[in-house]
Design an enzyme around this catalytic site. Sequence first.
Site, PDB file in Angstrom:
ATOM      1  N   PRO A 271       0.844  -1.211   0.000  1.00 48.70           N
ATOM      2  CA  PRO A 271       0.000   0.000   0.000  1.00 48.70           C
ATOM      3  C   PRO A 271       0.874   1.254   0.000  1.00 48.70           C
ATOM      4  O   PRO A 271       1.617   1.513   0.947  1.00 48.70           O
ATOM      5  CB  PRO A 271      -0.795  -0.125   1.302  1.00 48.70           C
ATOM      6  CG  PRO A 271       0.075  -0.963   2.201  1.00 48.70           C
ATOM      7  CD  PRO A 271       0.819  -1.905   1.303  1.00 48.70           C
ATOM      8  N   ASP A 441       5.866   3.670   1.322  1.00 50.61           N
ATOM      9  CA  ASP A 441       5.152   2.527   1.887  1.00 50.61           C
ATOM     10  C   ASP A 441       4.329   3.034   3.077  1.00 50.61           C
ATOM     11  O   ASP A 441       4.878   3.428   4.109  1.00 50.61           O
ATOM     12  CB  ASP A 441       6.167   1.469   2.338  1.00 50.61           C
ATOM     13  CG  ASP A 441       5.510   0.186   2.834  1.00 50.61           C
ATOM     14  OD1 ASP A 441       4.293   0.199   3.121  1.00 50.61           O
ATOM     15  OD2 ASP A 441       6.223  -0.828   2.959  1.00 50.61           O
ATOM     16  N   HIS A 442       2.993   2.998   2.934  1.00 53.83           N
ATOM     17  CA  HIS A 442       2.127   3.567   3.974  1.00 53.83           C
ATOM     18  C   HIS A 442       2.054   2.693   5.221  1.00 53.83           C
ATOM     19  O   HIS A 442       1.486   3.117   6.239  1.00 53.83           O
ATOM     20  CB  HIS A 442       0.713   3.780   3.409  1.00 53.83           C
ATOM     21  CG  HIS A 442       0.013   4.973   4.015  1.00 53.83           C
ATOM     22  ND1 HIS A 442       0.257   5.413   5.289  1.00 53.83           N
ATOM     23  CD2 HIS A 442      -0.918   5.830   3.496  1.00 53.83           C
ATOM     24  CE1 HIS A 442      -0.497   6.463   5.547  1.00 53.83           C
ATOM     25  NE2 HIS A 442      -1.208   6.745   4.468  1.00 53.83           N
ATOM     26  N   ARG A 443       2.619   1.506   5.195  1.00 53.22           N
ATOM     27  CA  ARG A 443       2.625   0.673   6.392  1.00 53.22           C
ATOM     28  C   ARG A 443       3.588   1.204   7.443  1.00 53.22           C
ATOM     29  O   ARG A 443       3.412   0.951   8.648  1.00 53.22           O
ATOM     30  CB  ARG A 443       3.011  -0.770   6.030  1.00 53.22           C
ATOM     31  CG  ARG A 443       2.028  -1.466   5.101  1.00 53.22           C
ATOM     32  CD  ARG A 443       2.542  -2.828   4.667  1.00 53.22           C
ATOM     33  NE  ARG A 443       3.803  -2.708   3.920  1.00 53.22           N
ATOM     34  CZ  ARG A 443       4.478  -3.760   3.444  1.00 53.22           C
ATOM     35  NH1 ARG A 443       4.018  -4.982   3.659  1.00 53.22           N
ATOM     36  NH2 ARG A 443       5.598  -3.578   2.765  1.00 53.22           N
TER      37      ARG A 443
END
Length: 469
Positions: A271, A441-443
């Site tokens: 994501p 990386d949105h994590r």
Amino acid sequence: MATSHIASSFTSSQLLPVRRLRAVPRLARVPAVQAKIREIFMPALSSTMTEGKIVSWLKSEGDWVTKGESVVVVESDKADMDVETFYDGILAAIAVAEGESAPVGAAIAFLAETEEEVPLAKAKADSSSSGGGSAAPPAAAPAAVETDGKAAAALAVAALATAVADGPRKTVATPHAKKLAKQHKVDINKVVGTGPYGRITPADIEAAAGIQPKKPAPAPVAQAAAAPATPARAATASASLPPPLPGSSVVPFTTMQGAVSKNMMESLSVPTFRVGYPIITDALDALYAKLKPKGVTMTVILAKAAAMALAQHPVVNASCKDGKSFSYNGSINIAVAVAMDGGLITPVLQDADKLDLYLLSEKWKELVKKARAKQLSPNEYSSGTFTLSNLGMFGVDRFDAILPPGQGAIMAVGASKPTVVADKDGFFSVKSKMLVNVTADHRIIYGADLAAFLETFAKIVQNPDSLTL
């Protein structure tokens, strides 16, 4: 003393009788038992490599090779590299020819220790190329009997010979072989294995028990039965694709293009989000004009600026590889995208925050030269913690980059162009401005993290004096 007392208490006539033992000749060992056929495997030259292509063989069949000597050049997903042998021996058989590919771990050549073992190595190579691999020599033995007398004799001796052990030794056998040995009451310790590294196979047990194969050709039948299914699946897959346009041609991926395709598909599972930031570059352009005659490129200046900003925002330099945790990387290694014929590669400027612009420039020139020649080592293209992609030299004003697997962020840099801007007092002027877009990386990286990083990066670029310190 006790010793002298004992010695003086016996005379020559009082010596205890000694029974003379007759020497018993030791049983001869079968010479073919110790034959060693070594395999040269397709190595994994990078963490993403699944198969390799043989560029050229540096040695020919029949040549003697020494441990540590380069024998073949392999094209991985990123570079061409020499592959060394771990053993001394005769290059008896080449299983994968130049221009052909093989999966990682597959045998690409076979080494023999002596001239007498060359036919056995060739037979093993034939069985490997016919689809049996390293586990197929017992099944391939009947065919060898019909086609090659010398190889057949060697295989027969190796399969049927037994030897008396001089002492304890470790017996390696497949589970099915152990079961057959117990069933047919065969002493497995006296059976010589013909499998890889002397492993005892079911065929060895049956040969030792004097059992002839009842169905010598089940494998071909199975292959013949499976053959119709393969075209059927292929036909189904091809039917789902649109028909090619008239006059078009299909070009298969190169090894590098295949690796890029695989990485891009893997990136789709992460994501990501994107943040853009405009930066005034008048001061940066002036610095570049001074440093360009000294061999410093704009790419190196941007890489240095990104590294200095990452040092203040380590979360943007972090990475998440398992989806359950993330790592703060101890080094700031800037990977820079470089276009190549038929692909893309990312040489890495390691510890970019610790080197000055001149050392970085020399390092960058060396990396680009090696990349063009496809001679980068795995550590020089797979150790990046942050990626920089610069298309500004092509006049591109903005673009979005795809996040590479295993990294937290990638920066896409557009061209610096004259732009009308207004200051806080409402006065207009023309300044050079470039647009920077970062994919993250949105994590592990959130919007505020990326905005803070870009603000720091912009300050460094707009006041670049710190880049030359």
